[in-house]
Every structure is written in C-alpha cells, then in structure tokens.
Scaffold this motif. Sequence first.
Motif, PDB file in Angstrom:
ATOM      1  N   CYS A 104       0.817  -1.216   0.000  1.00 43.98           N
ATOM      2  CA  CYS A 104       0.000   0.000   0.000  1.00 43.98           C
ATOM      3  C   CYS A 104       0.855   1.273   0.000  1.00 43.98           C
ATOM      4  CB  CYS A 104      -0.928   0.017   1.214  1.00 43.98           C
ATOM      5  SG  CYS A 104      -2.216  -1.255   1.167  1.00 43.98           S
ATOM      6  N   GLN A 105       2.129   1.158   0.338  1.00 41.84           N
ATOM      7  CA  GLN A 105       3.018   2.316   0.330  1.00 41.84           C
ATOM      8  C   GLN A 105       3.787   2.466  -0.984  1.00 41.84           C
ATOM      9  OE1 GLN A 105       5.553   1.917   3.758  1.00 41.84           O
ATOM     10  NE2 GLN A 105       3.840   1.850   5.204  1.00 41.84           N
ATOM     11  N   CYS A 106       3.568   1.555  -1.914  1.00 40.05           N
ATOM     12  CA  CYS A 106       4.270   1.619  -3.200  1.00 40.05           C
ATOM     13  C   CYS A 106       3.767   2.811  -4.015  1.00 40.05           C
ATOM     14  CB  CYS A 106       4.070   0.325  -3.983  1.00 40.05           C
ATOM     15  SG  CYS A 106       4.850  -1.117  -3.227  1.00 40.05           S
ATOM     16  N   THR A 108       4.654   3.128  -7.533  1.00 36.26           N
ATOM     17  CA  THR A 108       4.479   2.714  -8.929  1.00 36.26           C
ATOM     18  C   THR A 108       4.266   1.207  -8.994  1.00 36.26           C
ATOM     19  OG1 THR A 108       6.854   2.379  -9.284  1.00 36.26           O
ATOM     20  CG2 THR A 108       5.970   4.598  -9.724  1.00 36.26           C
ATOM     21  N   LEU A 109       3.871   0.744 -10.171  1.00 34.12           N
ATOM     22  CA  LEU A 109       3.707  -0.688 -10.366  1.00 34.12           C
ATOM     23  C   LEU A 109       5.041  -1.423 -10.286  1.00 34.12           C
ATOM     24  CD1 LEU A 109       1.058  -0.840 -13.245  1.00 34.12           C
ATOM     25  CD2 LEU A 109       0.700  -1.128 -10.794  1.00 34.12           C
ATOM     26  N   ASP A 110       6.120  -0.752 -10.671  1.00 30.62           N
ATOM     27  CA  ASP A 110       7.441  -1.376 -10.554  1.00 30.62           C
ATOM     28  C   ASP A 110       7.799  -1.626  -9.089  1.00 30.62           C
ATOM     29  OD1 ASP A 110       7.956  -1.526 -13.286  1.00 30.62           O
ATOM     30  OD2 ASP A 110       8.677   0.547 -13.353  1.00 30.62           O
ATOM     31  N   ASP A 111       7.374  -0.732  -8.202  1.00 27.45           N
ATOM     32  CA  ASP A 111       7.605  -0.954  -6.774  1.00 27.45           C
ATOM     33  C   ASP A 111       6.832  -2.177  -6.283  1.00 27.45           C
ATOM     34  OD1 ASP A 111       9.166   1.296  -6.809  1.00 27.45           O
ATOM     35  OD2 ASP A 111       7.607   2.624  -6.035  1.00 27.45           O
ATOM     36  N   ILE A 112       5.598  -2.334  -6.782  1.00 27.88           N
ATOM     37  CA  ILE A 112       4.804  -3.503  -6.412  1.00 27.88           C
ATOM     38  C   ILE A 112       5.474  -4.775  -6.911  1.00 27.88           C
ATOM     39  CG2 ILE A 112       2.595  -4.675  -6.790  1.00 27.88           C
ATOM     40  CD1 ILE A 112       1.244  -1.976  -6.840  1.00 27.88           C
ATOM     41  N   LYS A 113       5.951  -4.726  -8.142  1.00 31.70           N
ATOM     42  CA  LYS A 113       6.641  -5.886  -8.702  1.00 31.70           C
ATOM     43  C   LYS A 113       7.899  -6.221  -7.894  1.00 31.70           C
ATOM     44  CE  LYS A 113       9.239  -7.369 -12.748  1.00 31.70           C
ATOM     45  NZ  LYS A 113       9.750  -7.008 -14.091  1.00 31.70           N
ATOM     46  N   MET A 114       8.646  -5.213  -7.499  1.00 35.78           N
ATOM     47  CA  MET A 114       9.862  -5.444  -6.736  1.00 35.78           C
ATOM     48  C   MET A 114       9.559  -6.105  -5.402  1.00 35.78           C
ATOM     49  SD  MET A 114      12.764  -2.696  -5.534  1.00 35.78           S
ATOM     50  CE  MET A 114      11.569  -1.839  -4.494  1.00 35.78           C
ATOM     51  N   HIS A 115       8.479  -5.651  -4.743  1.00 40.32           N
ATOM     52  CA  HIS A 115       8.129  -6.265  -3.463  1.00 40.32           C
ATOM     53  C   HIS A 115       7.629  -7.690  -3.658  1.00 40.32           C
ATOM     54  CE1 HIS A 115       6.800  -6.500   0.708  1.00 40.32           C
ATOM     55  NE2 HIS A 115       5.677  -7.035   0.245  1.00 40.32           N
ATOM     56  N   MET A 455      -4.999  -6.929  -7.334  1.00 38.68           N
ATOM     57  CA  MET A 455      -5.580  -6.184  -8.451  1.00 38.68           C
ATOM     58  C   MET A 455      -6.064  -4.808  -7.992  1.00 38.68           C
ATOM     59  SD  MET A 455      -8.690  -7.261 -11.013  1.00 38.68           S
ATOM     60  CE  MET A 455      -9.854  -7.392  -9.654  1.00 38.68           C
ATOM     61  N   TRP A 456      -6.706  -4.746  -6.843  1.00 36.90           N
ATOM     62  CA  TRP A 456      -7.210  -3.465  -6.346  1.00 36.90           C
ATOM     63  C   TRP A 456      -6.052  -2.518  -6.005  1.00 36.90           C
ATOM     64  CZ3 TRP A 456     -11.608  -0.809  -6.132  1.00 36.90           C
ATOM     65  CH2 TRP A 456     -11.683   0.277  -5.253  1.00 36.90           C
ATOM     66  N   ILE A 457      -5.031  -3.042  -5.329  1.00 42.29           N
ATOM     67  CA  ILE A 457      -3.886  -2.195  -4.979  1.00 42.29           C
ATOM     68  C   ILE A 457      -3.184  -1.692  -6.232  1.00 42.29           C
ATOM     69  CG2 ILE A 457      -1.620  -2.197  -3.859  1.00 42.29           C
ATOM     70  CD1 ILE A 457      -2.726  -4.190  -1.829  1.00 42.29           C
TER      71      ILE A 457
END
Length: 477
Positions: A104-106, A108-115, A455-457
Amino acid sequence: MERFRRELDSRPPPREGGDERVGEGERRVQRDWNEREDEKPDRVDFKVLPEIRSFDHRIHREEEGEAMYGFEALTFNIHGGYLEAIVRGYRSGLLTAADYNNLCQCETLDDIKMHLSATEYGPYLQNGALISHSSSRCGSDSVSRICADWRDSGRHVLVSYIPDQKPDSDLFLCRGIAYQPMEKGAKPSPLHTTTIVEKCTLKLLDEYKHMLCQATEPLSTFLEYITYGYMIDNVVLIVTGTLHERDVQELLEKCHPLGMFDSIATLAVAQNMRELYRLVLVDTPLASYFSECITSEDLDDMNIEIMRNTLYKAYLEDFYNFCQKLGGATAEIMSDLLAFEADRRAVNITINSIGTELTRDDRRKLYSSFGLLYPYGHEELAVCEDIDQVRGAMEKYPPYQSIFAKISYGESQMLDKAFYEEEVKRLCLAFEQQFHYAVFFAYMRLKEQEIRNLMWISECVAQNQKTRIHDSVVFIF
C-alpha cells in the motif's frame, strides 16, 4: 467388545524362529470371542491395507441404520496426506498484513513488482518469457510443443524478459519454471495491472494442476468441483460479450484459466439457452445444471443473469450433496463454507433484483435449498423491497449480525467487503483441523481473495488513487 480389541492389540510380536505361545494366545482370544455371542457386533469387516499392512475396523449396525467408522485419521494419509501437506505449505506462502502494508506504500507498479519478487510470486515476475513448469532443461522442439499445448488448451503464455542470460539451450529453468531469454538489446514490455494479475493467476493455476495430477478419488472429483464455478463465470462472460458484439478472442483472454474447456470458443454461435446447451455445454460438466435453464427465449441481459444464478444454485447444491456423501470432517466444514456461500448469494440476488421486473416467485427460485437462511430466511428475503428490509431479515440470524453492523442503514457499497472478511475468517478456520478436503477449497478461495487484493492495490497505484487502497483490501493473516 473393547476388551477383546485390547487383547488383540496387546498380542506380543512374533519372535525369530517362531513361538508356539503366540499361536496359543491367538487361539485363546479367538475362542473367547466365539463364546461371547451376545457381545459380538452384527458384522465386522477387516479391510486389508497393503500400504501399511494393517486393518480398518468398520462396524456396521444395520438394524439401527447407522455406521460407525474408526481409524479415519489413519487411513486419510494413505492417499491424502501428501497433498494436504502440500496445500498447507502453499498456505504459508500467502501474503501477510505486513506485506499488504508495504504494498500500500508503493508509488508505482514497478515498486509492487519489486516487493512481490521477494515473495512466492518471485519466479513468475522474473524478467523472462514464462512458458510452463518443467523438471529439466528443454530444447527448441520442447519449447514449440509446450507453447502448442498451452495454445490448444486456451491458456495464456505470459511474457516478460531476462536480459544478459546465456543458457546452454533455448529454454532454461528458474526454480523449476521454464523461461525463454529475450534477444540482446530488446526492451521489456511496459508493466500493467493486468500483467501482475495474470501472472498471479498463473501461479494459482500451476498449483491447482499439480494437486490435481497427484490426487486420487474422491479428492480428484472434489478438486474438479472447485473449477465448476469458474466455468459458469466464463460461460456467462462469453455469452454476455457476444450479445454486446465483443470480439471472441478478446473475451477468451479475459476468461479465468481454471474455467476453460475445449468448446468454450463456440459459445458465440448460440442464440438462446436451448442452442447453448445443445451445441456447446452438453459435453461439459455443466450439462447437468442446465435442466432448469433450457428455454427457447432469446438471450438478453436479464435472461443471462437468471441463467448465471440458476447454474450457481444447481452447482452449489450438487457440491453440497457430494460433500455430504464424503462424510467426516470434510462434510462438517464444507457444509458451513457452502452454506455461507449460498446465503451470501441469496442476499446479493435480493439486493440486485430490487427495482427490476423479477417477481418474488422468480427470486425465490434462485435461492439454494440449503444454508442458514433456508427456508424461513428465504421467504423473508423474497418479499424485501429495499436494503433496510434485507438488513432487518438478516439481523435475525446471529452469524450475520456482525456483517450488517459494519454498514450504515440505506447503503450496500461496503456489504461485499464485509462478506469477504467473514468468508476469510471461516476459510482460515478450516486449516485448524486435519484429515479433510476442505483445506483445498479454503486455499483456492484465499488465493482468489489475495489476487483480488493485488488487483485493487495495483489499480489504485496506477490511477493515483492511493487514498482508496484500504477500501477493498481484505487482510488474510
């Protein structure tokens, strides 16, 4: 009878070279058993289990019309112990509340992918062309065969890239998953929300297929029942999209991979439910559920929605009856989970049909014939005209009071999240017991909820709506 069992179990083990005293003890126990005719049960079946060289006492009391089964925990692990351990291992890989807080603190989508790369989704988010699971290196012929198999089955080959890799062959492995490297200098495709969701769904698909391949009856049938709901959703998606003149190939890409079947692409030719059954669905597992749906009326939005709910009603009732036949802890836990699903669908049908041309009798026919609300709660829901009347009917049932206590009077926007939260609690409780099949159903549902959360995030981050991230995220642990 218990004394004789203890004597049988307390027999000394045979010694090397034989022991005549052991044979005398056996004959004495058998003689005592034969003399106690009044204490003997009607019938005792000794079922030899070659795998463990033991026996299972099944004492049938035919006069009373009931059966007592012993040693269930002993026999379950013969065929189901490995897969139960596997699914409990899968459960340990579900995202925790700490993971969701970091997502939830990301920005960009790249940050989500990295996590997500640091979780169980890591192999599926690697920069490489993901082809399929494999156990050894493959050549170019194997790549073509794997791609053809996926294309024929209607599933997707999800593509990303691994730069600067020089494998020994055209296809190499990463954690047991086959990848194809990209050409030097090529750039990866941009990351989208659909890409993240598809790869997370692909992980669920691979896990399900692994369990299904290892399962024996009746677990294999139980796992197949789980996919029937996805099949119904895919059928409705194709028929609805065709009605609105959408491209069939585009619709197929949106179908859930767990609900694919061979003739799904031909759904577009059906003009009414009779043709839909005769041309397509007669050879699918959904054929038996269409007995109440076969009409000559043209397919429109209302009829399609009625078809969806009628199919789900027949599916849930069939699944419920199958679980009751299995008996034991499976029947007990699955009865609670399926009853909750039936009650939730009854509430959603009532709310969505308010203000429509659907009559009370038609609404009542769409309710399942089991659950906590059956039958008196269904009678009250059938006559409700607004959300407050639905709330009044549901608050009479203690398990659902806490759900409606979370929403204000006159609103239903947060009702879905409240139901999801309650469902997650029940699904997690299924893992507190052992030696039952409900853990497979619970894991598939929890994984589905996790994909909805991701998907929602991802959508909130992509659309710069981070203030709404917590509106629909349901924490699992």
